[in-house]
Design a protein around this motif. Structure first.
Motif, mmCIF file in Angstrom:
data_model
loop_
_atom_site.group_PDB
_atom_site.id
_atom_site.type_symbol
_atom_site.label_atom_id
_atom_site.label_comp_id
_atom_site.label_asym_id
_atom_site.label_seq_id
_atom_site.Cartn_x
_atom_site.Cartn_y
_atom_site.Cartn_z
ATOM 1 N N LYS A 123 -76.890 -89.632 -69.368
ATOM 2 C CA LYS A 123 -78.353 -89.726 -69.464
ATOM 3 C C LYS A 123 -78.913 -88.984 -70.664
ATOM 4 O O LYS A 123 -79.923 -89.363 -71.219
ATOM 5 N N ASP A 148 -76.574 -94.885 -64.118
ATOM 6 C CA ASP A 148 -77.142 -93.890 -63.221
ATOM 7 C C ASP A 148 -77.663 -94.663 -61.999
ATOM 8 O O ASP A 148 -78.321 -95.698 -62.163
ATOM 9 N N SER A 149 -77.378 -94.193 -60.786
ATOM 10 C CA SER A 149 -77.599 -95.051 -59.613
ATOM 11 C C SER A 149 -79.062 -95.506 -59.469
ATOM 12 O O SER A 149 -79.315 -96.659 -59.104
ATOM 13 N N GLU A 150 -79.998 -94.614 -59.788
ATOM 14 C CA GLU A 150 -81.412 -94.985 -59.656
ATOM 15 C C GLU A 150 -81.767 -96.100 -60.634
ATOM 16 O O GLU A 150 -82.473 -97.046 -60.296
ATOM 17 N N ASN A 215 -82.559 -82.881 -63.081
ATOM 18 C CA ASN A 215 -81.890 -84.185 -63.119
ATOM 19 C C ASN A 215 -82.894 -85.319 -62.903
ATOM 20 O O ASN A 215 -82.853 -86.342 -63.587
ATOM 21 N N LYS A 216 -83.808 -85.125 -61.963
ATOM 22 C CA LYS A 216 -84.758 -86.199 -61.661
ATOM 23 C C LYS A 216 -85.782 -86.348 -62.793
ATOM 24 O O LYS A 216 -86.235 -87.441 -63.097
ATOM 25 N N GLU A 219 -84.250 -88.282 -65.265
ATOM 26 C CA GLU A 219 -84.169 -89.692 -64.863
ATOM 27 C C GLU A 219 -85.482 -90.434 -65.047
ATOM 28 O O GLU A 219 -85.494 -91.631 -65.335
HETATM 29 MG MG MG Z 1 -78.973 -90.412 -60.656
#
Ligand code: MG
Ligand code: NDP
Length: 389
Positions: A123, A148-150, A215-216, A219
């Motif tokens: 990321k 990235d899963s999101e 992290n968020k 994201e």
């Molecule tokens: Mg993620």
């Protein structure tokens, strides 16, 4: 058709998840190249297990010390990625970019012209260098898949929709190991506890970023850049079970969300195959209990003060580079026990306000060398700042 693959950062958490899923579908894939920073033992075993004939060791002393082991097994071993890509004329099917930190940007940029598809987990490179990545992707007609899963979920939910009809996109956050604790009570908590993520098994750096909620924040920046949508569309929502990865609310009244087991193997598997191919993830059965237990809550800024960073505007300036570099360095120091948990937060805000750094927030890097120079500048400044205190 057998698909050729490259994995950048194969010895890390994402790299190993990728190899696990490839192992389960071995007949469909051949790996052309694996890379590590310094984990020689692991990459050696990976190369033998998957019959890989080319590896890169990024760390010079490890490269020099252990090259002979690979040569004995007829595996070509290179120092740095450029050397491994010389004389390569054919694109592989897919590359997984899974180096951690801003160091992932340069190898990711360099590999784009050698791959038809690229799944990027790294990321930091998207946050700091999306403009340059996007340029290379278009120039080389390489298809980009967010890993990235999101972002993988958002992509799946909106890629056949009219983007103008999107009202809100919620990125789910587990809340990490300290969701139910007050920041005040964990000021001095040791990395051992911060690394204990309740749901995900990840590398150390991203585990600390999950505990602080950085992290968020990363994201949200990543999503804004990838999907080219207004920053205000994105919101963070706490979902302790990490089963739903993204929720999209459309102006049409529809709300869509995507759920899958808490493993990166699923987005990785789904990037290895095209939609019209038949493939299967052999995981848990549909679980009513799990679905009935889904809950969401709003994040508490008091306990996760880094969320205030979302008040900044993200627009491909040096701000993102400075933010990522400072956070990289502070998390590293915390993991080495040289600063406290609370200091990640306090120092980050203090330094972001420092005019020496903030004067760059309206300027954009023109190329990747300028990004690399800024990373160096930030590290030097941080070092001097801490030693002056
Ligand atoms: Mg993620
Ligand atoms: P890890 O720390 O587990 O692995 C990082 C990999 O990159 C290792 O192979 C490491 O080699 C290599 N590496 C580190 N530094 C360098 C360098 N300077 N040059 C070349 N290679 C290097 O990280 P993760 O797998 O957890 O994360 C990778 C990326 O994916 C990160 O950007 C993270 O934010 C992102 N991500 C991770 C998720 C996860 O579940 N883990 C989920 C979503 C995104 P060595 O083994 O020698 O250290």
């Amino acid at each position: 058709m057998i698909k050729n693959l490259i994995i950048l950062g194969s010895t890390g958490s994402i790299g190993r998840s990728a190899l696990k899923i490839i192992k389960k579908n071995k007949k469909d894939f051949k790996i052309s190249l694996l890379t590590t920073n310094s984990n020689v033992r692991r990459i050696f075993n990976q190369a033998l297990e998957f019959n890989v004939k080319k590896v890169v060791i990024n760390d010079k002393s490890n490269f020099q010390k252990y090259s002979h082991l690979f040569k004995k097994k007829k595996i070509k071993v290179f120092f740095e990625i450029d050397n491994a890509l010389k004389n390569v004329h054919k694109k592989v099917y897919l590359t997984i970019s899974a180096i951690s930190g801003i160091e992932g940007l340069e190898p990711t940029l360099k590999i784009i012209k050698f791959t038809k598809n690229i799944g990027i987990a790294n990321k930091e490179s998207i946050i700091c260098g999306w403009k340059f990545l996007n340029y290379e992707l278009k120039k080389n007609n390489t298809n980009f898949i967010p890993l990235d899963s999101e972002h993988f979920s958002i992509n799946s939910l909106i890629n056949s929709e009219n983007k103008k009809n999107i009202k809100k996109i919620y990125l789910t956050a587990s809340g990490g190991p300290f969701l139910n604790m007050k920041l005040e009570d964990i000021k001095n908590i040791s990395p051992k506890y911060a690394l204990k993520h309740p749901n995900w098994k990840m590398g150390k750096k991203i585990s600390i970023d999950s505990a602080t909620m950085m992290n968020k924040i990363f994201e949200v920046i990543e999503a804004k850049k990838i999907f080219n949508l207004d920053q205000k569309i994105f919101e963070i929502i706490i979902h302790p079970k990490s089963y739903v990865h993204a929720i999209v609310h459309f102006k049409t009244g529809l709300i869509k969300f995507l759920a899958h087991d808490t493993t990166m193997q699923i987005p990785i598997l789904n990037s290895l195959y095209k939609k019209d191919e038949t493939f299967e993830y052999y995981g848990n059965d549909f679980d009513i209990k799990k679905i009935n237990n889904i809950s969401f809550l709003k994040p508490n800024v008091k306990n996760f003060p880094l969320l205030k960073i979302l008040n900044f505007k993200f627009s491909n300036t040096y701000f993102e580079v400075i933010l990522v570099s400072l956070n990289d360095a502070l998390v590293k120091m915390y993991l080495e026990n040289s600063i406290k948990y609370i200091s990640i937060h306090e120092l980050l805000f203090k330094l972001l306000k420092n005019p020496y750094l903030s004067k760059y927030f309206k300027i954009s890097p023109k190329n990747i060398n300028e990004i690399k120079n800024m990373v160096k500048k930030v590290n030097k400044f941080l070092y001097e700042y801490l030693n002056k205190k």
